[in-house]
Design a protein around this motif. Sequence first.
Motif, PDB file in Angstrom:
ATOM      1  N   ALA A  89       0.850  -1.198   0.000  1.00 14.56           N
ATOM      2  CA  ALA A  89       0.000   0.000   0.000  1.00 14.56           C
ATOM      3  C   ALA A  89       0.884   1.245   0.000  1.00 14.56           C
ATOM      4  O   ALA A  89       1.731   1.418   0.879  1.00 14.56           O
ATOM      5  N   VAL A  90       0.688   2.087  -0.997  1.00 11.43           N
ATOM      6  CA  VAL A  90       1.489   3.308  -1.136  1.00 11.43           C
ATOM      7  C   VAL A  90       0.532   4.501  -1.207  1.00 11.43           C
ATOM      8  O   VAL A  90      -0.344   4.551  -2.072  1.00 11.43           O
ATOM      9  N   GLU A  91       0.691   5.433  -0.292  1.00  8.76           N
ATOM     10  CA  GLU A  91      -0.129   6.645  -0.314  1.00  8.76           C
ATOM     11  C   GLU A  91       0.468   7.643  -1.310  1.00  8.76           C
ATOM     12  O   GLU A  91       1.656   7.571  -1.636  1.00  8.76           O
ATOM     13  N   GLN A  92      -0.355   8.560  -1.792  1.00 10.81           N
ATOM     14  CA  GLN A  92       0.135   9.552  -2.743  1.00 10.81           C
ATOM     15  C   GLN A  92      -0.468  10.920  -2.456  1.00 10.81           C
ATOM     16  O   GLN A  92      -1.525  11.043  -1.824  1.00 10.81           O
ATOM     17  N   ALA A  93       0.244  11.956  -2.912  1.00 17.14           N
ATOM     18  CA  ALA A  93      -0.225  13.334  -2.743  1.00 17.14           C
ATOM     19  C   ALA A  93       0.374  14.180  -3.859  1.00 17.14           C
ATOM     20  O   ALA A  93       1.441  13.857  -4.394  1.00 17.14           O
ATOM     21  N   ILE A  94      -0.317  15.265  -4.203  1.00 15.41           N
ATOM     22  CA  ILE A  94       0.167  16.189  -5.232  1.00 15.41           C
ATOM     23  C   ILE A  94       0.295  17.571  -4.615  1.00 15.41           C
ATOM     24  O   ILE A  94      -0.646  18.086  -4.005  1.00 15.41           O
ATOM     25  N   PHE A  95       1.477  18.157  -4.776  1.00 15.78           N
ATOM     26  CA  PHE A  95       1.765  19.497  -4.264  1.00 15.78           C
ATOM     27  C   PHE A  95       2.052  20.405  -5.459  1.00 15.78           C
ATOM     28  O   PHE A  95       2.952  20.139  -6.250  1.00 15.78           O
TER      29      PHE A  95
ATOM     30  N   LYS B 234      -7.303  27.841  -0.176  1.00 15.25           N
ATOM     31  CA  LYS B 234      -6.295  28.886  -0.282  1.00 15.25           C
ATOM     32  C   LYS B 234      -5.855  29.030  -1.729  1.00 15.25           C
ATOM     33  O   LYS B 234      -6.199  28.200  -2.581  1.00 15.25           O
ATOM     34  N   ASP B 235      -5.075  30.070  -1.992  1.00 16.56           N
ATOM     35  CA  ASP B 235      -4.440  30.268  -3.287  1.00 16.56           C
ATOM     36  C   ASP B 235      -2.935  30.067  -3.114  1.00 16.56           C
ATOM     37  O   ASP B 235      -2.361  30.459  -2.093  1.00 16.56           O
ATOM     38  N   GLY B 236      -2.304  29.492  -4.129  1.00 15.23           N
ATOM     39  CA  GLY B 236      -0.856  29.321  -4.067  1.00 15.23           C
ATOM     40  C   GLY B 236      -0.455  27.862  -3.968  1.00 15.23           C
ATOM     41  O   GLY B 236      -1.237  26.949  -4.259  1.00 15.23           O
ATOM     42  N   TYR B 237       0.785  27.647  -3.534  1.00 16.20           N
ATOM     43  CA  TYR B 237       1.309  26.279  -3.459  1.00 16.20           C
ATOM     44  C   TYR B 237       0.742  25.562  -2.235  1.00 16.20           C
ATOM     45  O   TYR B 237       0.760  26.098  -1.117  1.00 16.20           O
ATOM     46  N   GLN B 238       0.248  24.366  -2.464  1.00 14.33           N
ATOM     47  CA  GLN B 238      -0.443  23.606  -1.429  1.00 14.33           C
ATOM     48  C   GLN B 238      -0.615  22.155  -1.883  1.00 14.33           C
ATOM     49  O   GLN B 238      -0.380  21.816  -3.049  1.00 14.33           O
ATOM     50  N   LEU B 239      -1.035  21.305  -0.954  1.00 12.96           N
ATOM     51  CA  LEU B 239      -1.456  19.955  -1.330  1.00 12.96           C
ATOM     52  C   LEU B 239      -2.851  20.076  -1.941  1.00 12.96           C
ATOM     53  O   LEU B 239      -3.793  20.506  -1.260  1.00 12.96           O
ATOM     54  N   VAL B 240      -2.956  19.718  -3.205  1.00 12.29           N
ATOM     55  CA  VAL B 240      -4.254  19.848  -3.868  1.00 12.29           C
ATOM     56  C   VAL B 240      -5.035  18.541  -3.843  1.00 12.29           C
ATOM     57  O   VAL B 240      -6.257  18.534  -4.037  1.00 12.29           O
ATOM     58  N   ALA B 241      -4.343  17.417  -3.616  1.00 15.29           N
ATOM     59  CA  ALA B 241      -5.016  16.115  -3.568  1.00 15.29           C
ATOM     60  C   ALA B 241      -4.141  15.141  -2.800  1.00 15.29           C
ATOM     61  O   ALA B 241      -2.919  15.240  -2.816  1.00 15.29           O
TER      62      ALA B 241
END
Length: 416
Positions: A24-30, A38-45
Motif C-alpha cells: 500500500a502506497v499513499e500519494q499526494a500532489i503538491f 487557499k491560493d498558491g502552493y499547497q497539497l491539492v489532492a
Amino acid sequence: MATLSPKDLHLSVSKSQDTAGTVAVEQAIFTSARTSNKDGYQLVAWSPGISAEDARLLAVWGPAHDSMIVSDPSDVSLNFHPLGQGKFCVSRTMLGTAEYSGRGGRQVYTHCFILSAEGFARFQNDPFRVVSAALAIRDLRPGSELPTDLPTLKMLPSGPPVEPAMIRLFDAPLQQQMLVSWTHMALTTNKLTFTGSYNDRFLAVFFNLLPVSVRPQFSFSTRLRYSPRRDFRLIGLGSDMEEQKKASRQEGCSVFQFDAPARSPEMSRHPWATWVQVALCHREPDEAARMIGEVPLSARLEDLPSIGNRFRVAMSGRRMREAAASPAPVESVVVPETNADRDELLTLVERALEGDVAALERLNSTWCAQPDRQMESLREECARHFVKLTQERTIEPGTRASVAIEILSLILRTSI
C-alpha cells in the motif's frame, strides 16, 4: 533526519520478506492552484492514508515557484527523503501548465509517494524501484485539470536486493571511474552537491551497489534548487552556477563535478568505493550482486569500510586461486614476456594519457586478468612511467587527459 535503528530495519525487512503481494502506497500532489482553502502552493489532492502530520511535512518540504533548475517541461527531478518517523517519501517534480496567477513561468508540480518503513523495505529500500512501479501503474505527468482526491495505490515490488543488470551498465573504464569517484565522495561527505552533465543512471546504480540496510540514509534530489528546508544528502544542481555558489556557502557541503571529477588517491579512498572498483573491474556482476545482497540487514553505514575490505580481498583472492588452478588461455590474457611486450604496455600508458579509450581498456584488462608477480613488476614499471609523464606535462582540468589520469591511477594503483 529521522532514521530507524538497525534492529528496526532488520525486523521491518524480515517481516516484509515473509509477506507476499502488493504494498500500500499513499500519494499526494503538491502544486500551485486556486482552491476553496487557499491560493498558491499547497497539497491539492491526497489519498486516504495521508495523516495530518504527513500533510504538514509535505507542505513544508514542497517545491514552490521557480524551484526547478531546468526550464524544459520534459525534465524531471527525482527526490527521496524521510517523512517524519518511520515513513519515506519518493517524488517526481516537473513543470506543469502556466501559473494561474499570471506572474509568468510554469507551475512546479510534485507527485509524492509515501511508504511505511516496512513497505519501503519490500522495494529493497530503493527509491528508483518505487518510481518504476508507479510509472507502470499510471501516467505521472500533470494533466489539464488537477485531481481533487487520490486513491491509495497497490504497488507490486519485484527483483532481488541487487540487480546484476544494473552493474553491467557500467562496463567502460570512463564510466567505471566516474562511479568509483562518485561512490567515494557520497560516502565520505555529510552533504554532496553534484553538477555538470549527469544523468539519473549514476544515482540508480549507486543505490544498487549499496547494501539494502544503508540505502535509506541517502536522501537526494536531482534537479531542485538548493534550499535549507529540503535537507537532502545528495543534491543535483546541473550547470546552474548561482545555485552552486549558494550551496558551496553551506558548512560541510562538498561538490562532485561530473564533467571534471576530482581524483581520489587509492590510499585515502573509502574501502567500499575500492570494492566497487574491484567488482566492476572483474566484470562478474552476478557474483558482486550476490555478495552485496548477503550483507546482513543489521549493517550500518559505519560498517561499510570493514565489509568493503573483506569483499575486495575475497573477490581478488578467489580470482588468484582460480588463475593458479586453471591458467587462462594465452589468447585471452595479456602476459608480456619480452621487452617488446613491456614496451607495448609503456606505449599504452602514453596513449591512455591522450584519452585513448581502447588503450585504457587494454591496460585495465591486463591487470584484472593476471594477478601474478611478473605482472606486478610490470605494473610498477608502468606506474613509474605514468608518474614521470604526468610530471612532464601540463594537464588542464576537465580535459580527457585529466579524466584519463584518474583512471590510470586506479589501474596502476598509484597517485600523483
